[in-house]
Design an enzyme around this catalytic site. Structure first.
Site, PDB file in Angstrom:
ATOM      1  N   HIS A  86       0.862  -1.257  -0.162  1.00 13.22           N
ATOM      2  CA  HIS A  86      -0.063  -0.037  -0.027  1.00 13.22           C
ATOM      3  C   HIS A  86       0.744   1.245   0.161  1.00 13.22           C
ATOM      4  O   HIS A  86       0.684   2.285  -0.798  1.00 13.22           O
ATOM      5  CB  HIS A  86      -0.794  -0.082   1.191  1.00 13.22           C
ATOM      6  CG  HIS A  86      -1.851   1.169   1.280  1.00 13.22           C
ATOM      7  ND1 HIS A  86      -1.462   2.086   2.441  1.00 13.22           N
ATOM      8  CD2 HIS A  86      -2.733   1.676   0.899  1.00 13.22           C
ATOM      9  CE1 HIS A  86      -2.414   3.045   2.161  1.00 13.22           C
ATOM     10  NE2 HIS A  86      -3.002   2.656   1.528  1.00 13.22           N
ATOM     11  N   GLU A 131      -4.535   7.784   7.201  1.00 16.80           N
ATOM     12  CA  GLU A 131      -5.563   7.110   6.597  1.00 16.80           C
ATOM     13  C   GLU A 131      -6.013   5.961   7.690  1.00 16.80           C
ATOM     14  O   GLU A 131      -7.011   5.660   7.678  1.00 16.80           O
ATOM     15  CB  GLU A 131      -4.741   6.412   5.327  1.00 16.80           C
ATOM     16  CG  GLU A 131      -5.752   5.806   4.547  1.00 16.80           C
ATOM     17  CD  GLU A 131      -5.160   4.846   3.278  1.00 16.80           C
ATOM     18  OE1 GLU A 131      -5.841   4.181   2.831  1.00 16.80           O
ATOM     19  OE2 GLU A 131      -4.115   5.608   3.011  1.00 16.80           O
ATOM     20  N   GLU A 156       2.384   1.747  -3.690  1.00 14.93           N
ATOM     21  CA  GLU A 156       1.168   2.252  -4.325  1.00 14.93           C
ATOM     22  C   GLU A 156       1.124   3.678  -4.318  1.00 14.93           C
ATOM     23  O   GLU A 156       0.952   4.556  -5.016  1.00 14.93           O
ATOM     24  CB  GLU A 156      -0.081   1.497  -4.000  1.00 14.93           C
ATOM     25  CG  GLU A 156      -1.423   2.330  -4.774  1.00 14.93           C
ATOM     26  CD  GLU A 156      -2.627   2.394  -3.904  1.00 14.93           C
ATOM     27  OE1 GLU A 156      -3.012   3.639  -3.951  1.00 14.93           O
ATOM     28  OE2 GLU A 156      -2.937   1.488  -2.992  1.00 14.93           O
ATOM     29  N   HIS A 157       1.040   4.238  -3.039  1.00 12.69           N
ATOM     30  CA  HIS A 157       1.032   5.749  -2.990  1.00 12.69           C
ATOM     31  C   HIS A 157       2.343   6.395  -3.448  1.00 12.69           C
ATOM     32  O   HIS A 157       2.315   7.531  -4.213  1.00 12.69           O
ATOM     33  CB  HIS A 157       1.121   6.119  -1.536  1.00 12.69           C
ATOM     34  CG  HIS A 157      -0.365   5.776  -1.020  1.00 12.69           C
ATOM     35  ND1 HIS A 157      -0.803   7.074   0.033  1.00 12.69           N
ATOM     36  CD2 HIS A 157      -1.120   5.163  -0.801  1.00 12.69           C
ATOM     37  CE1 HIS A 157      -2.042   6.640   0.517  1.00 12.69           C
ATOM     38  NE2 HIS A 157      -2.267   5.254   0.148  1.00 12.69           N
TER      39      HIS A 157
END
Length: 420
Positions: free
Chosen positions: A47, A127, A50-51
């Site tokens: 994740h 997040e 991905e960012h």
């Protein structure tokens, strides 16, 4: 369905579907990484990457990437799941070459600037905090952590603040090169007003140099746990519940029966849970049944929120519906309604280039081939009442996994049992 599939010399697979009546094109780059493939100490790294892929390449800054899609009126986004990461774009058909090159640059040429890593780390902390502050999301995380305890499928996709804090730039580069930067782990899917030849030429132009790499190993399947997980937070007005059981995997022959069973149980306003717990008793505002399905495991889970003093009652009513599905045949009317609901949802979901692009990729990831819509609808129609009961008898035994999120001092949580 005008579909073609091509495997390049490096092992990368390209799938395309021609939809000549559209003006749009959707393209996705799908990578088999995701949180399932991570070691516990770097949980959340897929994740994180991905960012970071949107934070600069060898030829573009983060601002250049942000502006590029907007400049042609397109959509550009990405997501991380437990078993893959997806990068996708949707543009007018005339801009396919541009967006193909843009996605290739993002996926193949990241620079992982140190300053961006530290900035994005803080974004991911926020997040994670958002989930912690959202009971409807947090309860599902708590459920999976209990259900697949000590297995990667039970971990959170974003990781924890501790695990993300410990991920270094060296970790990011190493994981990217070993797992993400590999043709054998990559699928490109394209759907819309395109030609197969053009898609294949663009894929060859921009991705032929991607190293073959080693195919990601998902490891052993998880073993479901019978457990009770209770967590308290201050100032919650309701108790949030998840109660679930194992169910067939995403590729099982029983997946169609599982989807129909879940729909009958809690798939809409006519479902048993909605009618019996909301409409007849007024104990909840919303109650749902959903499937979490992966390549070798699955779970059916019911989620609801209710007043603290009625949490135990709602939990027992949910399990009562499990038992009824196990012990009695569903009616012809219920099964017919569930089939029409499922077929309608599937058909409507495939009416855009984006959804067809996603469908292509998921079919390849799961089965290595394509099933037509007609074939899928036929499989749904072939499910019988006895198939539903046979599945219910397998999954609804006397043991369940329960996760509850309530307020401090909520004594009703302690009275909940896993056997009814």
């Amino acid at each position: 369905m005008d579909i073609q599939k091509q495997e390049m010399k490096n092992g990368l697979v390209v799938a395309s579907e021609v939809m000549p009546n559209l003006r749009s094109v959707a393209i996705g780059v799908w990578v088999r990484c995701g949180s399932r493939f991570e070691a516990a100490e770097v949980s959340g790294i897929s994740h994180f990457i991905e960012h970071l892929l949107f934070k600069g390449t060898k030829s573009r800054t983060a601002a250049d990437i942000a502006n590029a899609s907007d400049a042609v009126g397109g959509q550009l986004d990405a997501f991380t799941d437990k078993e893959y990461v997806g990068f996708f774009a949707k543009v007018l058909d005339q801009h396919l070459p541009f967006v193909f090159e843009l996605l290739a640059d993002i996926v193949l040429n990241p620079t992982f600037p140190a300053v961006e890593i530290e900035r994005e780390r803080k974004v991911i902390f926020e997040e994670i905090s958002t989930v912690e502050d959202t009971p409807q999301e947090l309860i599902h995380e708590l459920y999976l952590e209990s259900f697949w305890k000590d297995h990667p499928l039970g971990r959170r996709i974003a990781g924890t603040k501790d695990s993300v804090a410990g991920i270094s730039r060296k970790d990011v580069v190493s994981y990217f090169e070993r797992t993400c930067h590999a043709a054998r782990n990559t699928i490109i899917s394209v759907a819309g007003n395109i030609s197969h030849r053009k898609v294949q030429a663009l894929a060859s132009r921009y991705f032929s140099g991607l190293p073959s790499g080693t195919e990601s190993d998902p490891g052993p399947p998880p073993i479901p746990q019978t457990a009770r997980s209770v967590r308290c937070k201050s100032n919650l007005e309701q108790t949030h519940l998840c109660i679930g059981v194992p169910c067939p995997s995403r590729v099982s022959e029983d997946r169609f029966a599982a989807h129909l069973l879940s729909n009958i149980l809690g798939g809409g306003m006519s479902s048993r849970l909605f009618q019996n717990i909301r409409e007849k008793r007024g104990l909840v505002y919303a109650i749902d049944s959903l499937l979490n399905l992966y390549r070798d495991a699955g779970t059916l889970v019911v989620s609801a929120a209710t007043a603290h003093q009625t949490a135990g009652t709602v939990a027992k009513l949910i399990v009562k519906e499990f038992r009824k599905l196990r012990d009695e045949l569903v009616s012809d009317e219920e099964l017919k309604r569930a089939k029409e609901c499922l077929k309608g949802a599937l058909t409507l979901s495939l009416e855009s280039s984006s959804s067809r692009m996603t469908y292509l990729a998921q079919q390849l990831i799961d089965f290595g081939r394509f099933y037509t819509l007609g074939q899928m609808l036929d499989r749904i129609d072939r499910v019988r009442r006895s198939d539903i009961r046979h599945l219910a008898r397998r999954i609804f035994d006397s043991s369940f996994t329960l996760a509850a999120l309530g307020s401090d001092g909520d004594s009703s949580l302690e009275s909940m049992t896993l056997r009814v």
